[in-house]
Design a protein around this motif. Structure first.
Motif: not given
Length: 303
Positions: A67-84
């Motif tokens: 989702v563009p809005e969520i991906g842009a706003r929480y990019a660092s959180v999503m990246t951290a969760l993905e790596w976890t």
């Protein structure tokens, strides 16, 4: 059940996979094997539940990140969760290879390949930076969705549903052929009635409209304008409701039949010596018609 074909052993169920991999004789590898593959142990069940929850959470992260809005706003959180999640699934994959005696067999199995494919895209993003030349590499991130296939290792009902679909394939093919004939006939009729002036420019286009209508989708890009055409369209919509229920009934009946066949008692039906009535359940003790005590199954077979 494990089925042998020549020199190759083929599992017929996801539960058969651990038997092919080989349990270590003892030590920490055997204890790890019992936790990872031992679905009948308390620790194994807790491991399975935890793993399924992690898989579902990782899929949720992938979906939200798209989702563009969520991906842009929480990019660092999503990246951290993905790596976890990637690191956790990597540890799980390595643990599966370590605790079995035949790691190559697991690595080349369907579930082993899915485990590997589910973590590779994240590591590939490190090797292939997001330069202009490699922008298309970002599509590899979508392969993370393949993690959901890992659920099939822990839900045996997937296997039962697959068996029912395979057993029903002829009936389903007959059903689809009948639907295809209806689409061809009704599409041709609509092409003759409506004609190119109303959007039905050819029989294939009319068949497309018939497919959309009979499946009750109704895009609305092509609509009949004549009274007769609208009447046929109404008939096809009502017909579509009944058609959609047929495949469900076929598969459900097959699943019920397989369940009853697994629960059916062994032995031959017995016949009553007093009234001659037959067809008794092998477990029955009395005649269903006259109430006379039936001979034991062994005695009936000897007689």
């Amino acid at each position: 059940m494990i089925r042998s074909t020549d020199s190759k052993v083929v599992p017929t169920s996801p539960r058969d996979l651990p038997a092919l991999l080989g349990r270590p004789a003892g030590g920490w590898r055997a204890r790890m094997f019992d936790v990872i593959f031992g679905t009948d142990t308390p620790a194994g069940r807790r491991f399975d539940i935890t793993l399924v929850c992690l898989i579902l959470l990782s899929i949720l992260v992938v979906v939200l990140d798209s989702v563009p809005e969520i991906g842009a706003r929480y990019a660092s959180v999503m990246t951290a969760l993905e790596w976890t999640f990637t690191l956790l699934f990597t540890v799980e994959y390595i643990a599966r290879l370590v605790c079995i005696r035949r790691p190559a067999r697991y690595a080349t199995s369907f579930y082993g390949v899915i485990d590997l494919v589910s973590v590779l895209p994240t590591y590939l993003s490190l090797l292939l930076p997001g330069s202009q030349v490699f922008l298309d590499v970002r599509i590899l991130r979508l392969l993370r969705v393949f993690r959901i296939f890992k659920l099939t290792l822990y839900i045996e009902e997937y296997h039962k549903l697959g068996q029912a679909l395979v057993a029903s394939r002829r009936k389903i093919m007959v059903f689809l052929s009948v639907v295809l004939m209806l689409v061809l006939i009704l599409g041709t009729v609509m092409y003759v009635i409506e004609g190119p002036e109303n959007g039905f420019t050819s029989i294939p286009m009319a068949m497309y409209w018939a497919t959309v209508t009979i499946t009750t989708v109704g895009y609305g890009d092509m609509t009949p304008h004549t009274a007769l055409g609208k009447g046929i369209a109404s008939f096809m919509m009502l017909l579509g409701w009944g058609i959609l229920a047929v495949p469900t009934g076929i598969v459900t009946a097959e699943m019920t039949s397989q369940k009853l066949s697994r629960q059916a008692p062994r032995g031959e039906p017995r016949r009553c010596t007093a009234c001659g009535s037959g067809g008794h359940d092998p477990r029955a003790h009395f005649c269903k018609d006259c109430g006379t005590a039936l001979a034991p199954a062994d005695a009936a077979q000897e007689g």
